[in-house]
Scaffold this motif. Structure first.
Motif, PDB file in Angstrom:
ATOM      1  N   ALA A 111      20.126  -1.426   6.348  1.00 56.91           N
ATOM      2  CA  ALA A 111      20.228  -2.530   7.304  1.00 56.91           C
ATOM      3  C   ALA A 111      19.609  -2.156   8.643  1.00 56.91           C
ATOM      4  O   ALA A 111      18.963  -2.989   9.298  1.00 56.91           O
ATOM      5  CB  ALA A 111      21.692  -2.929   7.490  1.00 56.91           C
ATOM      6  N   GLU A 112      19.753  -0.901   9.051  1.00 59.15           N
ATOM      7  CA  GLU A 112      19.158  -0.454  10.318  1.00 59.15           C
ATOM      8  C   GLU A 112      17.632  -0.392  10.211  1.00 59.15           C
ATOM      9  O   GLU A 112      16.915  -0.747  11.169  1.00 59.15           O
ATOM     10  CB  GLU A 112      19.718   0.904  10.709  1.00 59.15           C
ATOM     11  CG  GLU A 112      19.181   1.471  12.019  1.00 59.15           C
ATOM     12  CD  GLU A 112      19.520   0.628  13.238  1.00 59.15           C
ATOM     13  OE1 GLU A 112      18.839   0.795  14.282  1.00 59.15           O
ATOM     14  OE2 GLU A 112      20.460  -0.197  13.157  1.00 59.15           O
ATOM     15  N   LEU A 113      17.120   0.045   9.069  1.00 59.84           N
ATOM     16  CA  LEU A 113      15.670   0.012   8.870  1.00 59.84           C
ATOM     17  C   LEU A 113      15.138  -1.413   9.001  1.00 59.84           C
ATOM     18  O   LEU A 113      14.097  -1.649   9.635  1.00 59.84           O
ATOM     19  CB  LEU A 113      15.314   0.570   7.487  1.00 59.84           C
ATOM     20  CG  LEU A 113      15.527   2.062   7.242  1.00 59.84           C
ATOM     21  CD1 LEU A 113      15.331   2.383   5.766  1.00 59.84           C
ATOM     22  CD2 LEU A 113      14.576   2.897   8.091  1.00 59.84           C
ATOM     23  N   PRO A 120       8.821   4.878   1.514  1.00 64.84           N
ATOM     24  CA  PRO A 120       8.661   3.738   0.590  1.00 64.84           C
ATOM     25  C   PRO A 120       8.264   2.427   1.266  1.00 64.84           C
ATOM     26  O   PRO A 120       8.270   1.382   0.617  1.00 64.84           O
ATOM     27  CB  PRO A 120      10.047   3.626  -0.037  1.00 64.84           C
ATOM     28  CG  PRO A 120      10.975   4.110   1.023  1.00 64.84           C
ATOM     29  CD  PRO A 120      10.241   5.195   1.751  1.00 64.84           C
ATOM     30  N   PHE A 121       7.960   2.480   2.548  1.00 62.79           N
ATOM     31  CA  PHE A 121       7.426   1.328   3.264  1.00 62.79           C
ATOM     32  C   PHE A 121       6.367   1.852   4.217  1.00 62.79           C
ATOM     33  O   PHE A 121       6.328   3.049   4.534  1.00 62.79           O
ATOM     34  CB  PHE A 121       8.545   0.591   4.030  1.00 62.79           C
ATOM     35  CG  PHE A 121       9.423   1.498   4.843  1.00 62.79           C
ATOM     36  CD1 PHE A 121       9.059   1.911   6.121  1.00 62.79           C
ATOM     37  CD2 PHE A 121      10.622   1.969   4.326  1.00 62.79           C
ATOM     38  CE1 PHE A 121       9.859   2.764   6.859  1.00 62.79           C
ATOM     39  CE2 PHE A 121      11.443   2.827   5.052  1.00 62.79           C
ATOM     40  CZ  PHE A 121      11.055   3.224   6.324  1.00 62.79           C
ATOM     41  N   ARG A 146      10.662  -2.315   7.393  1.00 59.44           N
ATOM     42  CA  ARG A 146      10.389  -2.633   5.987  1.00 59.44           C
ATOM     43  C   ARG A 146       9.642  -3.950   5.796  1.00 59.44           C
ATOM     44  O   ARG A 146       9.592  -4.490   4.681  1.00 59.44           O
ATOM     45  CB  ARG A 146      11.690  -2.676   5.185  1.00 59.44           C
ATOM     46  CG  ARG A 146      12.381  -1.339   5.090  1.00 59.44           C
ATOM     47  CD  ARG A 146      13.213  -1.243   3.840  1.00 59.44           C
ATOM     48  NE  ARG A 146      14.202  -2.314   3.724  1.00 59.44           N
ATOM     49  CZ  ARG A 146      14.675  -2.762   2.574  1.00 59.44           C
ATOM     50  NH1 ARG A 146      14.246  -2.271   1.423  1.00 59.44           N
ATOM     51  NH2 ARG A 146      15.580  -3.723   2.556  1.00 59.44           N
ATOM     52  N   GLY A 147       9.032  -4.462   6.846  1.00 62.29           N
ATOM     53  CA  GLY A 147       8.220  -5.661   6.655  1.00 62.29           C
ATOM     54  C   GLY A 147       8.640  -6.815   7.512  1.00 62.29           C
ATOM     55  O   GLY A 147       9.138  -6.669   8.578  1.00 62.29           O
ATOM     56  N   GLY A 154       0.788  -1.221   0.000  1.00 57.97           N
ATOM     57  CA  GLY A 154       0.000   0.000   0.000  1.00 57.97           C
ATOM     58  C   GLY A 154       0.822   1.273   0.000  1.00 57.97           C
ATOM     59  O   GLY A 154       0.259   2.371   0.059  1.00 57.97           O
ATOM     60  N   ALA A 155       2.144   1.154  -0.088  1.00 59.06           N
ATOM     61  CA  ALA A 155       2.997   2.348  -0.068  1.00 59.06           C
ATOM     62  C   ALA A 155       2.895   3.139  -1.364  1.00 59.06           C
ATOM     63  O   ALA A 155       3.024   4.364  -1.364  1.00 59.06           O
ATOM     64  CB  ALA A 155       4.449   1.953   0.187  1.00 59.06           C
TER      65      ALA A 155
END
Length: 473
Positions: A464-466, A336-337, A472-473, A274-275
């Motif tokens: 990587a931190e996200l 974007p997420f 991001r899911g 949905g992003a």
């Protein structure tokens, strides 16, 4: 003979702006007037009647006898109710008004296949239900049952100029729940929500004639009587037209308080998160993109009162640093997420405000790069160029940094504002807006990317931190 010209109007949050443009793309006149808003927590509204005098005033400043058409854009998701004559009967709930968030579950339940993961609390549809229920609760028995209509802000201003209610366009209708694939209002879902079909306007493609300037409005605004009013688009799409990013592989990145990306795709991009959502391209195909909660707003939030221009000059000498800030101003991310619990974080050491400034700039550039990677993963054509618009383009350092991080040329249009995009759309009536933009839109400068190994490494650490935080899911 006088040369023809067209007027674009941008009905924004803080102001209304207009621009008069000729067939070569030359700006002949500009005008602007401020608007007032009322904010209270999650609520943000405007008095729509203020729009009328303001629009009349700016049209009087730019209009000439040579005007061949007017097109209006407004903020996406701004909504109100009117009577059947087009007169406002409620305040306008603005694009970021979240008072109706409690209706989201009910809406998704009415059509999960359509709206699960896509409908957002600030979209127009939840606010419409809230307005209707509030109005029902306040209406007296004398007025109960009197007809009413749903209208977007651009619709109301167009109706003001022509003297009667008008159709809306597919762009403004998107966040009101319009089915762009089926080209219809989703009647079955609306029935489940007790929304009467008569509430909603007819929907037409951008560039369709909605009506003509009335004699009364011609006398007030100076626009010749009978001048066509054409259906517009939302402000993000208007900026995309102004940037000339209307062919696959070309993108427009609007960076102001928040970051908004708009591009072109021949096929509809399906995003299960949905992003990403897509508007209809006036020439056919789709305009995919998304709006992030990150952006330049983090600078004013984190560095109140700072001399940002001075920081920008000093950052040129500083160059890339080994630090980045995920520059979200509140809680929650949408592009974007989609991560409702996302919060700001930093990587690396920040010894002073200058380093914090540079870290925000790098963080925004990283989110921008990640957004393009997400779009390409959904099937968008590889990015070949990006037009930069929005208030942040004043920073030459940031413009070059974004080119370096993205690894593609970035273009700086000469007239990147939404009002200009609406003038281009008005000039394209009956023809291709893509071809019209090729003739009218001018690129002021192109910045080529430079290899920056330090930024490439830091970007990997940032993503990587996200992921470590589960955003991001």
């Amino acid at each position: 003979m006088r040369e023809p010209a067209w007027i674009g109007v941008d009905l924004g949050t803080q102001s209304v702006r207009s621009v008069l443009v000729d067939a070569t793309g030359t700006v002949l006149a500009r005008a602007a007037r401020p608007l007032t808003s009322r904010r209270d927590g999650s609520r943000h509204e405007q008095d729509p009647r203020e729009w009328f005098d303001t629009v009349d005033a700016i049209l009087a400043e730019v209009s000439t006898p040579d005007v061949r058409g007017i097109t209006i854009c407004s903020t996406s998701g701004t909504i109100l109710l009117t009577d059947t004559d087009g007169n406002p009967t409620t305040a306008a709930l603005m694009y970021d008004d979240a008072r109706a968030a409690g209706y989201l579950e009910r809406i998704v339940a009415a059509d999960p296949a359509r709206w699960a993961g896509a409908m957002q609390p600030t979209w127009a549809l939840p606010k419409i239900i809230w307005l209707l229920e509030q109005q029902d609760a306040e209406r007296t028995s004398t007025h109960l049952g009197s007809p009413r209509r749903v209208a977007h802000s651009a619709d109301v201003v167009a109706a003001h100029l022509v003297g009667h209610p008008v159709a809306t366009d597919t762009s403004h209708a998107l966040k009101t729940g319009y089915d762009l694939i089926g080209d219809r209002w989703p009647r079955e879902a609306f029935d489940a929500l007790n929304l009467e079909p008569g509430l909603f306007p007819q929907v037409v493609l951008p560039g369709t004639e909605l009506g003509q300037v009335s004699k009364a409005k011609a006398q007030v605004s100076g626009v010749p009587e009978g001048t066509p009013i054409y259906a517009g688009m939302t402000d993000g799409c208007a900026a995309q037209i102004a940037a000339g990013a209307l062919a696959p592989g070309a993108w427009n990145s609007v960076l102001g308080t928040t970051l908004v990306l708009k591009g072109v795709s021949k096929v509809l991009l399906e995003d299960p998160t949905g992003a990403v959502y897509s508007h209809r391209h006036p020439d056919g195909g789709w305009l995919p993109g998304g709006a992030s909660n990150t952006g330049a707003g983090a600078l004013t939030a984190m560095l109140p009162g700072a001399d940002l221009d001075a920081f920008d000059r000093q950052a040129r000498e500083l160059g890339p640093i080994n630090a980045a800030i995920y520059p979200i101003t509140g809680r929650g991310e949408r592009f974007p997420f989609v991560a409702p619990k996302a919060e700001r974080f930093q990587l690396g050491d920040l010894p002073d405000d200058l380093h914090s400034y540079a870290a925000v700039l790098q963080g925004v550039a990283f989110i921008e790069k990640l957004a393009f990677e997400h779009l390409e993963s959904l099937g968008a054509e590889p990015v070949r160029s990006v037009s930069l618009t929005g208030g942040a383009v004043r920073s030459g350092y940031w413009n070059q940094l974004r080119a370096d991080v993205l690894g593609v040329p970035v273009e700086l249009p000469a007239s990147p504002d939404p009002a200009y995009g609406m003038a281009v759309l008005a000039a394209s009536a009956g023809t291709s807006v893509t071809r019209t933009a090729e003739r009218m839109v001018r690129i002021d400068r192109v910045l080529e990317p430079r290899p920056q190994e330090r930024l490439t490494t830091l970007y990997g650490e940032f993503v990587a931190e996200l992921d470590r935080r589960g955003y991001r899911g």
